[in-house]
Design a protein around this motif. Sequence first.
Motif, PDB file in Angstrom:
ATOM      1  N   VAL A   1       0.837  -1.199   0.000  1.00 40.22           N
ATOM      2  CA  VAL A   1       0.000   0.000   0.000  1.00 40.22           C
ATOM      3  C   VAL A   1       0.869   1.245   0.000  1.00 40.22           C
ATOM      4  CG1 VAL A   1      -1.731   1.312   1.279  1.00 40.22           C
ATOM      5  CG2 VAL A   1      -1.895  -1.167   1.179  1.00 40.22           C
ATOM      6  N   VAL A   2       1.902   1.249   0.833  1.00 37.81           N
ATOM      7  CA  VAL A   2       2.788   2.407   0.947  1.00 37.81           C
ATOM      8  C   VAL A   2       3.513   2.662  -0.370  1.00 37.81           C
ATOM      9  CG1 VAL A   2       4.805   3.360   2.121  1.00 37.81           C
ATOM     10  CG2 VAL A   2       3.081   2.100   3.428  1.00 37.81           C
ATOM     11  N   VAL A   3       4.039   1.603  -0.989  1.00 39.70           N
ATOM     12  CA  VAL A   3       4.781   1.753  -2.245  1.00 39.70           C
ATOM     13  C   VAL A   3       3.872   2.258  -3.364  1.00 39.70           C
ATOM     14  CG1 VAL A   3       5.967   0.463  -4.082  1.00 39.70           C
ATOM     15  CG2 VAL A   3       6.552   0.056  -1.687  1.00 39.70           C
ATOM     16  N   LEU A   4       2.673   1.684  -3.463  1.00 44.80           N
ATOM     17  CA  LEU A   4       1.752   2.080  -4.533  1.00 44.80           C
ATOM     18  C   LEU A   4       1.226   3.503  -4.369  1.00 44.80           C
ATOM     19  CD1 LEU A   4      -0.387  -1.166  -5.002  1.00 44.80           C
ATOM     20  CD2 LEU A   4       1.214  -0.183  -6.654  1.00 44.80           C
ATOM     21  N   ASN A   5       1.188   3.985  -3.125  1.00 45.94           N
ATOM     22  CA  ASN A   5       0.576   5.291  -2.854  1.00 45.94           C
ATOM     23  C   ASN A   5       1.545   6.246  -2.168  1.00 45.94           C
ATOM     24  OD1 ASN A   5      -2.514   4.716  -3.432  1.00 45.94           O
ATOM     25  ND2 ASN A   5      -1.753   2.977  -2.240  1.00 45.94           N
ATOM     26  N   PHE A   6       2.832   6.041  -2.387  1.00 46.50           N
ATOM     27  CA  PHE A   6       3.827   6.822  -1.648  1.00 46.50           C
ATOM     28  C   PHE A   6       3.661   8.323  -1.880  1.00 46.50           C
ATOM     29  CE2 PHE A   6       8.041   8.728  -0.966  1.00 46.50           C
ATOM     30  CZ  PHE A   6       8.247   8.332   0.350  1.00 46.50           C
ATOM     31  N   GLU A   7       3.427   8.721  -3.126  1.00 49.78           N
ATOM     32  CA  GLU A   7       3.290  10.149  -3.420  1.00 49.78           C
ATOM     33  C   GLU A   7       2.059  10.732  -2.721  1.00 49.78           C
ATOM     34  OE1 GLU A   7       3.359  10.929  -7.566  1.00 49.78           O
ATOM     35  OE2 GLU A   7       5.396  10.165  -7.863  1.00 49.78           O
ATOM     36  N   LYS A   8       0.964   9.992  -2.760  1.00 51.91           N
ATOM     37  CA  LYS A   8      -0.265  10.475  -2.146  1.00 51.91           C
ATOM     38  C   LYS A   8      -0.154  10.540  -0.634  1.00 51.91           C
ATOM     39  CE  LYS A   8      -4.147   9.447  -4.022  1.00 51.91           C
ATOM     40  NZ  LYS A   8      -5.364   8.777  -4.553  1.00 51.91           N
ATOM     41  N   LEU A   9       0.629   9.626  -0.045  1.00 48.83           N
ATOM     42  CA  LEU A   9       0.741   9.529   1.410  1.00 48.83           C
ATOM     43  C   LEU A   9       1.872  10.369   1.996  1.00 48.83           C
ATOM     44  CD1 LEU A   9       0.245   5.656   1.769  1.00 48.83           C
ATOM     45  CD2 LEU A   9      -1.398   7.426   2.440  1.00 48.83           C
ATOM     46  N   ASN A  10       2.747  10.858   1.169  1.00 46.84           N
ATOM     47  CA  ASN A  10       3.933  11.571   1.649  1.00 46.84           C
ATOM     48  C   ASN A  10       3.682  13.085   1.705  1.00 46.84           C
ATOM     49  OD1 ASN A  10       6.481  12.453   2.325  1.00 46.84           O
ATOM     50  ND2 ASN A  10       7.351  12.130   0.282  1.00 46.84           N
ATOM     51  N   PRO A  11       3.569  13.647   2.915  1.00 43.64           N
ATOM     52  CA  PRO A  11       3.301  15.088   3.034  1.00 43.64           C
ATOM     53  C   PRO A  11       4.560  15.947   2.892  1.00 43.64           C
ATOM     54  CG  PRO A  11       3.393  14.120   5.209  1.00 43.64           C
ATOM     55  CD  PRO A  11       3.594  12.992   4.238  1.00 43.64           C
ATOM     56  N   PHE A  12       5.708  15.290   2.798  1.00 38.96           N
ATOM     57  CA  PHE A  12       6.975  16.035   2.777  1.00 38.96           C
ATOM     58  C   PHE A  12       7.558  16.166   1.373  1.00 38.96           C
ATOM     59  CE2 PHE A  12       6.777  13.604   6.810  1.00 38.96           C
ATOM     60  CZ  PHE A  12       6.551  14.678   7.666  1.00 38.96           C
ATOM     61  N   ALA A  13       6.842  15.655   0.368  1.00 36.45           N
ATOM     62  CA  ALA A  13       7.356  15.708  -1.000  1.00 36.45           C
ATOM     63  C   ALA A  13       7.617  17.157  -1.419  1.00 36.45           C
ATOM     64  CB  ALA A  13       6.370  15.048  -1.961  1.00 36.45           C
ATOM     65  N   GLY A  14       8.829  17.413  -1.916  1.00 38.08           N
ATOM     66  CA  GLY A  14       9.215  18.770  -2.272  1.00 38.08           C
ATOM     67  C   GLY A  14       8.413  19.358  -3.402  1.00 38.08           C
ATOM     68  N   TYR A  15       7.891  18.499  -4.297  1.00 34.51           N
ATOM     69  CA  TYR A  15       7.150  18.998  -5.456  1.00 34.51           C
ATOM     70  C   TYR A  15       5.719  19.405  -5.099  1.00 34.51           C
ATOM     71  CZ  TYR A  15       5.345  14.240  -5.348  1.00 34.51           C
ATOM     72  OH  TYR A  15       4.789  13.067  -4.937  1.00 34.51           O
ATOM     73  N   LYS A  16       5.252  19.072  -3.881  1.00 37.24           N
ATOM     74  CA  LYS A  16       3.889  19.420  -3.494  1.00 37.24           C
ATOM     75  C   LYS A  16       3.833  20.864  -3.006  1.00 37.24           C
ATOM     76  CE  LYS A  16       2.020  14.888  -2.185  1.00 37.24           C
ATOM     77  NZ  LYS A  16       1.396  14.080  -1.105  1.00 37.24           N
ATOM     78  N   ASN A  17       2.787  21.568  -3.425  1.00 35.82           N
ATOM     79  CA  ASN A  17       2.610  22.916  -2.896  1.00 35.82           C
ATOM     80  C   ASN A  17       1.946  22.839  -1.526  1.00 35.82           C
ATOM     81  OD1 ASN A  17      -0.244  22.642  -3.265  1.00 35.82           O
ATOM     82  ND2 ASN A  17      -0.029  23.315  -5.409  1.00 35.82           N
ATOM     83  N   GLN A  18       1.769  23.992  -0.888  1.00 38.21           N
ATOM     84  CA  GLN A  18       1.258  23.995   0.478  1.00 38.21           C
ATOM     85  C   GLN A  18      -0.155  23.416   0.561  1.00 38.21           C
ATOM     86  OE1 GLN A  18       2.893  24.726   3.356  1.00 38.21           O
ATOM     87  NE2 GLN A  18       4.662  24.771   1.962  1.00 38.21           N
ATOM     88  N   ALA A  19      -0.992  23.700  -0.432  1.00 34.40           N
ATOM     89  CA  ALA A  19      -2.356  23.166  -0.430  1.00 34.40           C
ATOM     90  C   ALA A  19      -2.338  21.639  -0.523  1.00 34.40           C
ATOM     91  CB  ALA A  19      -3.153  23.753  -1.589  1.00 34.40           C
ATOM     92  N   GLU A  20      -1.451  21.108  -1.359  1.00 34.89           N
ATOM     93  CA  GLU A  20      -1.350  19.647  -1.524  1.00 34.89           C
ATOM     94  C   GLU A  20      -0.808  18.993  -0.262  1.00 34.89           C
ATOM     95  OE1 GLU A  20      -0.565  19.251  -6.342  1.00 34.89           O
ATOM     96  OE2 GLU A  20       1.104  19.782  -5.013  1.00 34.89           O
ATOM     97  N   LYS A  21       0.135  19.666   0.385  1.00 38.39           N
ATOM     98  CA  LYS A  21       0.673  19.126   1.638  1.00 38.39           C
ATOM     99  C   LYS A  21      -0.394  19.116   2.725  1.00 38.39           C
ATOM    100  CE  LYS A  21       5.537  20.326   0.876  1.00 38.39           C
ATOM    101  NZ  LYS A  21       6.690  21.129   1.337  1.00 38.39           N
ATOM    102  N   ARG A  22      -1.189  20.179   2.780  1.00 36.59           N
ATOM    103  CA  ARG A  22      -2.273  20.230   3.772  1.00 36.59           C
ATOM    104  C   ARG A  22      -3.293  19.130   3.512  1.00 36.59           C
ATOM    105  NH1 ARG A  22      -1.613  25.931   3.241  1.00 36.59           N
ATOM    106  NH2 ARG A  22      -3.282  25.994   1.666  1.00 36.59           N
ATOM    107  N   ALA A  23      -3.569  18.850   2.238  1.00 34.18           N
ATOM    108  CA  ALA A  23      -4.512  17.786   1.883  1.00 34.18           C
ATOM    109  C   ALA A  23      -3.978  16.425   2.327  1.00 34.18           C
ATOM    110  CB  ALA A  23      -4.768  17.794   0.372  1.00 34.18           C
ATOM    111  N   THR A  24      -2.670  16.235   2.189  1.00 32.62           N
ATOM    112  CA  THR A  24      -2.056  14.973   2.614  1.00 32.62           C
ATOM    113  C   THR A  24      -2.131  14.825   4.126  1.00 32.62           C
ATOM    114  OG1 THR A  24      -0.504  15.103   0.749  1.00 32.62           O
ATOM    115  CG2 THR A  24       0.015  13.530   2.503  1.00 32.62           C
TER     116      THR A  24
END
Length: 282
Positions: free
Chosen positions: A63-86
């Motif tokens: 589950v973690v591997v398949l959804n790592f981007e969706k589950l990772n709030p620290f991803a540098g490419y995510k903007n603040q709104a996306e991080k808050r959603a995570t």
Amino acid sequence: MDLTIMELIKTVILGVVEGLTEWLPISSTGHMILVDEFIKLDVSKSFMDMFLVVIQLGAILAVVVLNFEKLNPFAGYKNQAEKRATYRLWYKVIFACVPAGVIGLMFNKYMEEHFMTAPVVAATLIFYGIMFIVVENYNKNRTPAVSDLDKLSYKTAFIIGLFQVLSLIPGTSRSGATILGGIMFGASRYVAAEFTFFLAIPVMFGASLLKMVKFGFHYTGAEILILVVGMATAFVVSILSIKFLLKYIKNNDFKAFGYYRIVLGLIVIAYLVMVGDPTQNG
């Protein structure tokens, strides 16, 4: 114990069963009871009890591997709104885990001692199989209120968490109970299944950690290899079963799983009549 090729083959088979049945709403416990009757590892009962829970770590990793981007709030490419959603997603997951965490700690031992029987498993397989058919027929012409995971409310997340408590009774299926709860309270099949997968991360990790602590960290080389092979197999098969389920429910409902559960429950009953309850045999 002497670790043979046959023992490793048995371990792989158990890993395959875990990887398939953990995510499909058909009850991993119900299948494991039957499989364990025919495929017995040459290990102690205490190790086997621990193994059947800890093998789930491989499934969680999928589950973690398949959804790592969706589950990772620290991803540098995510903007603040996306991080808050995570972060909101994680808050909902943790909030929904509270009921099962509290009730599980209080009653899990009692459930294992009094409900871990084939008759109970057969009954819950059939009951929730019927429920899937009934709920899907009821929702046939209804439009889901929530078709986006980000729109899932804390209230609905908590209700799904309450349904997860039902899975303390063997044969219910954790994913089956939570998916049913999600569908009944307005989530689409896809959202219900997706949230169920994420809900499993803290629940299954916690259960595995408790089992490992209870067993003690004193493993032989053979036992470590069995754990690694079992988890690795469960991981690979979980990747495939999760992808299959999410693709399947885009164009299909859960009634096929309901029918399957009913048939399996009847098979367990037939086995009970002919052989007896394997869970009560020494």
